[in-house]
Structure formats: structure tokens, C-alpha cells
Design an enzyme around this catalytic site. Structure first.
Site, PDB file in Angstrom:
ATOM      1  N   HIS A   1       0.852  -1.189   0.000  1.00 38.89           N
ATOM      2  CA  HIS A   1       0.000   0.000   0.000  1.00 38.89           C
ATOM      3  C   HIS A   1       0.882   1.230   0.000  1.00 38.89           C
ATOM      4  O   HIS A   1       1.842   1.292   0.779  1.00 38.89           O
ATOM      5  CB  HIS A   1      -0.938   0.006   1.202  1.00 38.89           C
ATOM      6  CG  HIS A   1      -1.858   1.198   1.211  1.00 38.89           C
ATOM      7  ND1 HIS A   1      -2.915   1.320   0.346  1.00 38.89           N
ATOM      8  CD2 HIS A   1      -1.848   2.336   1.946  1.00 38.89           C
ATOM      9  CE1 HIS A   1      -3.525   2.471   0.554  1.00 38.89           C
ATOM     10  NE2 HIS A   1      -2.900   3.111   1.522  1.00 38.89           N
TER      11      HIS A   1
ATOM     12  N   GLY B   1      -6.917   3.629   1.634  1.00 37.39           N
ATOM     13  CA  GLY B   1      -7.770   3.770   0.449  1.00 37.39           C
ATOM     14  C   GLY B   1      -7.069   4.367  -0.747  1.00 37.39           C
ATOM     15  O   GLY B   1      -5.846   4.297  -0.870  1.00 37.39           O
TER      16      GLY B   1
ATOM     17  N   LEU C   1     -10.169  -3.609   4.034  1.00 41.74           N
ATOM     18  CA  LEU C   1      -9.225  -2.929   3.127  1.00 41.74           C
ATOM     19  C   LEU C   1      -8.083  -2.241   3.879  1.00 41.74           C
ATOM     20  O   LEU C   1      -8.315  -1.437   4.779  1.00 41.74           O
ATOM     21  CB  LEU C   1      -9.993  -1.884   2.296  1.00 41.74           C
ATOM     22  CG  LEU C   1      -9.161  -1.180   1.202  1.00 41.74           C
ATOM     23  CD1 LEU C   1      -8.771  -2.138   0.105  1.00 41.74           C
ATOM     24  CD2 LEU C   1      -9.920   0.012   0.637  1.00 41.74           C
ATOM     25  N   ASP C   2      -6.848  -2.557   3.482  1.00 37.42           N
ATOM     26  CA  ASP C   2      -5.641  -1.906   4.036  1.00 37.42           C
ATOM     27  C   ASP C   2      -5.525  -2.030   5.546  1.00 37.42           C
ATOM     28  O   ASP C   2      -4.889  -1.200   6.206  1.00 37.42           O
ATOM     29  CB  ASP C   2      -5.591  -0.408   3.651  1.00 37.42           C
ATOM     30  CG  ASP C   2      -5.564  -0.197   2.144  1.00 37.42           C
ATOM     31  OD1 ASP C   2      -5.088  -1.100   1.436  1.00 37.42           O
ATOM     32  OD2 ASP C   2      -6.020   0.862   1.684  1.00 37.42           O
ATOM     33  N   ALA C   3      -6.129  -3.072   6.098  1.00 33.64           N
ATOM     34  CA  ALA C   3      -6.140  -3.208   7.559  1.00 33.64           C
ATOM     35  C   ALA C   3      -5.502  -4.503   8.043  1.00 33.64           C
ATOM     36  O   ALA C   3      -5.540  -4.795   9.232  1.00 33.64           O
ATOM     37  CB  ALA C   3      -7.572  -3.099   8.068  1.00 33.64           C
TER      38      ALA C   3
END
Lengths: 284, 284, 284, 284
Positions: C192, C201, C227-229
Site C-alpha cells: 500500500h 484507500g 481494506l488496508d487493515a
């Protein structure tokens, strides 16, 4: 945006910035970047200024002579003029280790480097296929002690033929002759795999391992006649630990080499480097 | 060397650099540093220029009005003039954690910070002895929910009395009111113990531990009415590992906080920061 | 050197290290590396131990059942056994941006990654030629909203067919479904392009520019349904300045992305990562 | 939590980890940390293990002899035993520059360093007041070429009198004699203001400026008889630019020195350093 870039050096005097900016303003020049540096110790003035070309009141070929007549002469300036739409032509030399080479090709491929790469030259045939997949000619020269000077001559010819502006030694493990270097003053960028001035010469990662350092580094510099002693352009480091073998150091260091070399190339391409007295001024 | 520093912002237009440098040259000004930035997106021009005072052809009190008349007016500039020999007066607020406070006192003591520290203010009595050993008055205010606004009033009075130019919150764990902040616009520097905008608010090291980040950070920023959302001046980070407890993160982070806060103070002292639109331009 | 690697987790108890090392010693095991971590907060024990295989007194296929009988059962361990000569098989997903992809191919090409890359999968046809020049099959899937789930099914089939052990999302700009993710728990590594948890995001570099941060970053993490976690594996940062445009941030950030992603892959390949409770333990 | 720490080195052999962990387990020892390193090149084994004391089945004074009899003898180990509740006693030497000194005092003051500081010794009287404000005795010795050896003798006496365990040279600008050093083998930590092995000796910042490096550094090392050549404990760097004067480098470097020296002290205090063959193993 089309822009002109002017690089200046001269003795430090009052009124330089005023004269240069007044000159640009008198032809409707819109300044984009202006950077200056005064080396107080030696009384020298250095400047980089860029401006928009499309709205500028002089034709491209007029800029140099008129600037010389109106400003350069008065301050006894050395200056160079560049246009950002004229792509420099960069030849890449490489030996067996491919990491810096492919990193450069990758940046060229993705459009990150605003450069033409007319040729890759190597003393090993290994990377021919990969280089050509990126659409770049690859020339292999078998080098040994006996033919070393002949090869250099042929390489210089090739560089001329390809109208090469500057050369990048992307882990090229041959020492270039003074003759070769004199053809490209401050136009050969080398990546040395240590944090100079520590560990000059061969096998720096092994020397770093032996000394037990906690940080290793890499240095990009212009090549001069003295080995690993030219003006430093960029340096970076990485942390290592007691359990890292010399082979680990090689791998960890390669990531640093790639980043350092690519930054040096970028500064060179963007005309952000002024070299003098074995140092560099970098207006980033 | 006595020098003048001029900070300028205005709409971007042609001829600004020429006008400013011509102005300085016309009074025999020897430019020491010149930095500019154009924010293309919003069409704004920012500049910082410094020059030698001793050989300058205007008296100190003449510079501002004559610059306004000859240059400022024409470009509708906002500008500020500083003299490097007039030391700013900096008040330090602190709570229980002493690392930032003592780091600041140490830099002041060794002459690294060109600043006067007229007063240290705290909501705890703990560090009185140490502060006074460095020759600086210490004022203790017991703060609770009930007396919070009264205390702020007294603190403002004290700051006035000490002719305070700007305030540093060196891990001051009280939230200042909007009223207080309005007295010192872009003149209160806070150190927040996270890499903003991650981990706004209380206990950022614990939040970082919970999230399992591999790097923690600290952020120095000007205080605005929105918590931890003011213009960022400086940030730095440190690596952490899975075996580091929240208490380790606090310790590791404190070293980052000290460095970040001291850099922010230094930039502020040297008039290198221009704040606009919740961002900072820093001419370092 | 052929070696075995054992990854263990269980409730923290006395005597685990003694039992494991006694087990290895009883079969003439020569320990090469041993790392442990106790999470005091939750009372869990984690361990990674590696030893030489050639002189070990058990056949490869005996190790697992005998270890379970003699040690694992007693402490109610979850454990996994790996052999360093069985190369993992890694599929790479990519969209338009090639920097991470080519960096991975370059490391594979130079032998830095001890891995097989059976396939590169993309939702754009652009990089087919380059990927194939490195001798790796390239599969292109046109993806749109309508066919998204069908494509995923075909991709999963392809991954199966290529006996894929784990997946790397090298700037793959499609969000994978929960179904897809469940097939590869803690076996999909994503890069990311921000310093998580900041700027989750889309368009994190633009968000970073807007906020005026002084440092940008990149995060490699295992993909989970949120998401992205997912558990963070590695992070790194780079410094930016006020004059850097969002486009500059993209370029500066790409260098960070490459380094971060490649480190995460390397840790994964060397079985140095233990993921639990949305965090990672990394025994580097 | 009261804990014991055991530091071991011996020839690499099979069964060491098993024997040590079995020994601890046999007395109900709960292992907190275990780290090992094998130097494959020279066939040496190094280990650090810590465990809870309160639940341990041996009295403190029994541990050493029983461990020697049951484990140490068998493997011909050199080992040292420490208890975390016995604070080491650290003497600090300083000359004129106060930044490292005050940084150490600040960490001691805030409880970050688990150490006693019985005395600060200086060849200048300058910092007496500040040191005493932190509650620590300050001894001033006027040193010149003639009395150098006499002063050292008195200093050694003082160190004895204060039962000093180790010495920190916090920018102490006198070269210690071989005799002095032999009294504290691997127990004198020096901070050198360069990235060793670059810029050994006097005025490293000026040498760095002359060479035009882009990064400067600092190195903490144990003092040996050869100047600036002892085992390196920790190093760190900071970026510099062309406009930084030697005086700037001094300031920028001081921040690095503080961080590097304090980390080295912390590793030493926590018994995380094993020194051998002019290198250090650091189990952090």
C-alpha cells in the site's frame, strides 16, 4: 511545459541576482525556479534558474549570445544553457551484477527518467537478452589486460557514434583510463558500494564486515582520475547487524546502490548539479 | 554578521524576483540567501531573502516603508522584516515528561539556539529545580477543570509581561482554548508523539502498538483550533519491532520527539517557515 | 546448506525451549538460528528454529509426526515445518505501474529471491513483453464490474494449476473479494502506497500532499477482508518537501514501495514471519 | 520484575541451547529472552538468556557455581551472570561540549537509564553548576601535558573510590593512556563524531566538509589502545547539503552523537553487548 535552465558560476559580487532576474524580466521571462549558493570561504557564486520558454521574448538561439553580452561579460561568468525538451543521451556500462542496470531500465521504461539510452555496453554477454527486451542496443566487449586500451578506443568510438552526452557506470568492474575519463569530464557517474571515504577500492562490503560497522552505504560520484575520489553526488546508508554475513551485506547494499545511483542520474538529468573543487552543489 | 531577513508572499506575477533583487542592489545590499517557491496550483508566490546589514544603504527603520513604497505596493505583497540580532523570546510549556524541556534548555545553554527563554510554565511543580539551574524562571500553575480558563488568562498575562514572541509546547498535556490560540497565530509550536495524520489524540504510542506498525514517529506543528490538525513543520520516525512494548515505544519515540521539536524551533527562529493554507513552506 | 525451519506458537509455559532444543539435540540436530518471542499481554509463546538437515538423525518425513508426539502434543502447539530447498511458488499480480513488478523480476533474475515465479497476472496487457523476457508466463484478464467475479474464479483456477503457494499484489489496483482472500490466508502480500494507518484507500499520495506531511511512506501487509487493515509486515518512509508536487510524491514513493515490498517477500520466503491477532512477529 | 541475565561464549558445539535451557527448566526457570549467534567463520557460539528470579529454584549465589559445574565446564564456556536490580555505576567524562553530558543527565533524571552516576569528571570547570543541579558530584581536573599522567592516576583513584563499573567519554577531548584503558577493558564507551572508519582522529566534521560528503555520522565504540579503532557498538547518520558550513555540520552531528551514545549506553546497561575480536554482537 517547455523550459530553459541556466547554470551560472562566477566570483561573488553584488548585483548578480538583480542582473540575471532583470534580464529575464526584460524579455517577459516567468521564473519557475531560482537557487543560488555562495561559498563564503572561496568567494564564489553559483546559481541555477529556470523559466518558461513559450512566453519568453527571445528565440532559443538568441538567448546565449544576448545573455553573454548583457550579463555574463559584466560578471565574468561561466554559464551553460539547457532546454528541458532536449533529452540527454545516456550510455550505461555494466559488468555481471544486474541490479543497477535493470533498475535504470525500469525507470526508463516507466517514464521516470527523461532520457534516451542509446546503448548498454558490457564486458560480459550475460544481460543481452534482458537489455534488448527493453528495446535498447547491447554491445559486448571481451576485455582482458592485453586488449584493454583497444577496447576503450572502440567504446569511445561507439559512444561518439551514439552521440552520448554522459555515461553511467552501473557496477562496471573495469577501471577506466585517464584518457577515457578526460573525454567525459564530470560526465561519468559511478556507483561505489561503500560510504566514501570509508572503504575505497575493491570488496568494500567485505572490508565493512571485517571492521564490524553497524551501517553500510553507497556513494554516487563523478569519475575523476583518482579512484573513488571524485565529487560526491549522493550517498545513502542501510543498517546491518552482527548476524549479517558478507553475502547479506552485498544484498542489503544493492538496494542502497540502486536508490543512490538513480538519484544521482536524476539530478544530472535535471541539471541540478554544479561540480567544483571536487565537490558538488545540488539544487534539489 | 548582522543581517536582515525578508519574508514575502503575494499572487504569482512576472518580475517579482527582479524587483526585489533590484531594490536590494540599489542600496548596495549583498544577498546572502534567496529562496522562492511558487505554488502553481493556487498561483501564489513565496520568498525569503537575507542580506548583510552593515554595508546596506538604508537605516533599519527606513527599510520597511521604502520597500513597501517601491516594491510591496506594486505586487500587493504581504511581507515581514526581521533582524537576526534581535533575539526572539520563547516561552516553554511543559507537563510531567521532561525530555523535550531539558533538550531545549541544553541547546539554549550550549548556544545552539539563538533565543531568549524568559519563562518556563508548567502544570506540575516537578521540574522547577532543573529549570532554575539553567537560569530560567519557572512558573507553576495548578490546573483543574474548574480553574482552566482562569489559569489561561494568567498565563497569557505572564506571556505578555515577559514580552513573549512565541510559545513551545514541550509535551504540555493540556488542551489550549481557541481564545488562547488566537493570541499566537502560527506562533505556538506543539510536538505530537505520532506520525500525523496517523494516531491523532491521546495515547498514540499505545494505538501504534495495537495496530502493529513497524515505524513510529513524531510531528511538530503550529497549533490551530482543530486538535493535532495544524500546519506540519517537521516529522521524523524510528523503527520498532514486535518485541517492543508500549513502554519501549514511549522511550524510542522520545528521541524522535526531541529532534523533531528542536528542528521546528530552529526553523522558526531562523525565519525559515512560511505557513499558509494549513501547510508550511520551509526554506532550509 | 540444507536446513529445516520450524515455526511454533502455543500458550506460554515453562520448559518449551528446553523441550524443543532437547528434541533436536537427541537426533544430533545442529541449531543454526533460534528466535523466540513471548507476548506477555496475551500469554502466547512464538518460536522459530532452524537446523542442519544433512547430519540430522530423522528422515524428513519422520520429523513432523515424531515432533508432534514428543513435543507438540505436550504443549498443545501449532507448528509448521519447512525445508529451505523446497522453493515456494509465488504468483505476481500487477496493473499499470511496473516499478514493483520489474523490481521483483530483477531480484528473481539475479538470484536474490529463492523462489519460483510460475506466473504474472494482470488486468492490463502492457507488460507482457517485459515479463516474458524474464522467462515468466504472463496472463492478461480484462476486468470490468460485470465480469469481476468470473475473472477471479479463473484466476484462482490458474493459481491452482500453477501450484501457487502465495500471491504478491505488486500494485494491483483491483480489490479482491473475500472469497478470493479466504483461499490464501496470510498468503497474499499487498503493497500500500502510504504509511498505514495514515491515508487508507485510494490516492494516498494526493492525500499526503493535501495534508502537507513532510514524510511519505509505504506499507507491505497481508491482505485481509478489511481494506488496508491486515497485519503489517514492513514499512519505510522518505522525506518530501514543500516544492514536491503530487507527481513527485508518486515517484519518490515508488522507491519506498519497491524496497518495502521486496523486504516483505524476503521475510515471507525465509519463513521469518508469524502472523497473529492482526500483527506480525518478524524474526529478522 | 527481578531477572537474571546470563551471557555466554564458547566454541560452537551441538547441544548448547539444550543444556542451558534444560538447566534453567530443571530449576523452574521461566525464560524471558533468549538470543544466540554463531559466527560460522570462526566457529564460535554466543548467547544471552534472561529469566525470572522470583520463581527460580536456586539462590542467587548458587547460580554461578552450579551452572559452571553442570553446564559451563562441559562446553568450556566463558560466562557472566548479572541481576537487573543491581544498578551499574557509570562515571561520565566530559570536556567543553555539553550536549552529550546533558542528554545523559536528562535520561538519568527521567528514569530512562537504569544506572547510578556517582561522578562526572571534566578537564574544564564549566559545567559544574548544571551537573550538580542534577544531584551528581562534579570533579574538575586541570590537565596539561606535564601533569597528564598524574591526573589519570587521580582519576583512576576516584573511579575506584566511587566503585565505578564503567566509564562514558561524553566528548572528552583527552586521549587516555594505555594504562588507564587496561583498567576498564570493554568498559569505556567513547562517542566519536564521524562515521568510522571514515575520518578517524581530530576535526572529523571539518574533514567531512572538505571531502564534500552528503551524509555525516557518529560512532559509539569501546575504547582500545588504538585510537578510534575499538569495537563499534552503534552508528547513525544525518544528511547534510552543500550550503552547510563546518559549523552547521557540528550542530547537525551533535544530535546524532547524542542518540548514538545513549543507545550504546542502554545496550551496555541491559547487558546486550558481547564484544569479541574487535566487533560487537548486540542482541537488541
Amino acid at each position: 511545459m517547455k523550459k530553459a535552465i541556466l547554470i551560472i558560476q562566477c566570483k561573488d559580487q553584488k548585483g548578480i541576482v538583480a542582473s540575471v532576474s532583470e534580464f529575464l524580466y526584460s524579455y517577459q521571462g516567468n521564473i519557475l525556479e531560482i537557487d543560488q549558493h555562495v561559498d563564503q570561504e572561496i568567494g564564489m557564486f553559483f546559481m541555477r534558474v529556470s523559466w518558461e520558454l513559450d512566453t519568453f521574448g527571445l528565440k532559443r538561439e538568441e538567448i546565449e549570445p544576448i545573455f553573454e553580452a548583457k550579463v555574463g561579460k559584466k560578471f565574468d561568468m561561466e554559464f551553460e544553457l539547457f532546454f528541458n525538451f532536449r533529452k540527454p543521451r545516456m550510455a550505461v556500462f555494466v559488468s555481471k551484477l544486474s541490479h543497477c542496470l535493470i533498475d535504470i531500465l525500469s525507470r526508463h521504461y516507466s517514464g521516470q527518467f527523461d532520457v534516451d539510452i542509446p546503448v548498454v555496453i558490457s564486458n560480459h554477454a550475460d544481460h543481452k537478452k534482458v537489455v534488448e527486451a527493453f528495446g535498447i542496443p547491447f554491445h559486448y566487449f571481451a576485455v582482458d589486460k592485453a586488449n584493454r586500451m583497444d577496447v576503450e578506443e572502440k567504446q569511445l568510438e561507439l559512444l561518439n557514434q551514439y552521440r552520448t552526452d554522459f555515461v553511467v557506470l552501473a557496477r562496471y568492474m573495469q577501471i577506466l583510463s585517464e584518457d577515457f575519463i578526460r573525454n567525459y569530464p564530470n560526465k561519468i557517474i559511478n556507483i561505489h558500494h561503500s560510504f566514501l571515504p570509508a572503504f575505497v577500492g575493491a570488496k568494500p562490503y567485505h572490508a565493512a564486515y571485517e571492521r564490524g560497522v553497524k551501517i553500510i552505504g553507497a556513494t554516487a560520484h563523478y569519475v575523476t582520475e583518482e579512484l573513488d575520489a571524485g565529487p560526491i553526488i549522493e550517498q545513502e546508508v542501510a543498517r546491518v547487524r552482527h548476524h549479517n554475513s558478507p553475502a547479506d551485506l552485498v544484498q542489503i547494499g544493492q538496494d542502497v546502490e540502486k536508490v543512490v545511483l538513480s538519484k544521482a542520474i536524476k539530478y544530472h538529468l535535471e541539471r541540478k548539479i554544479l561540480a567544483y573543487r571536487n565537490k558538488t552543489i545540488i539544487f534539489y
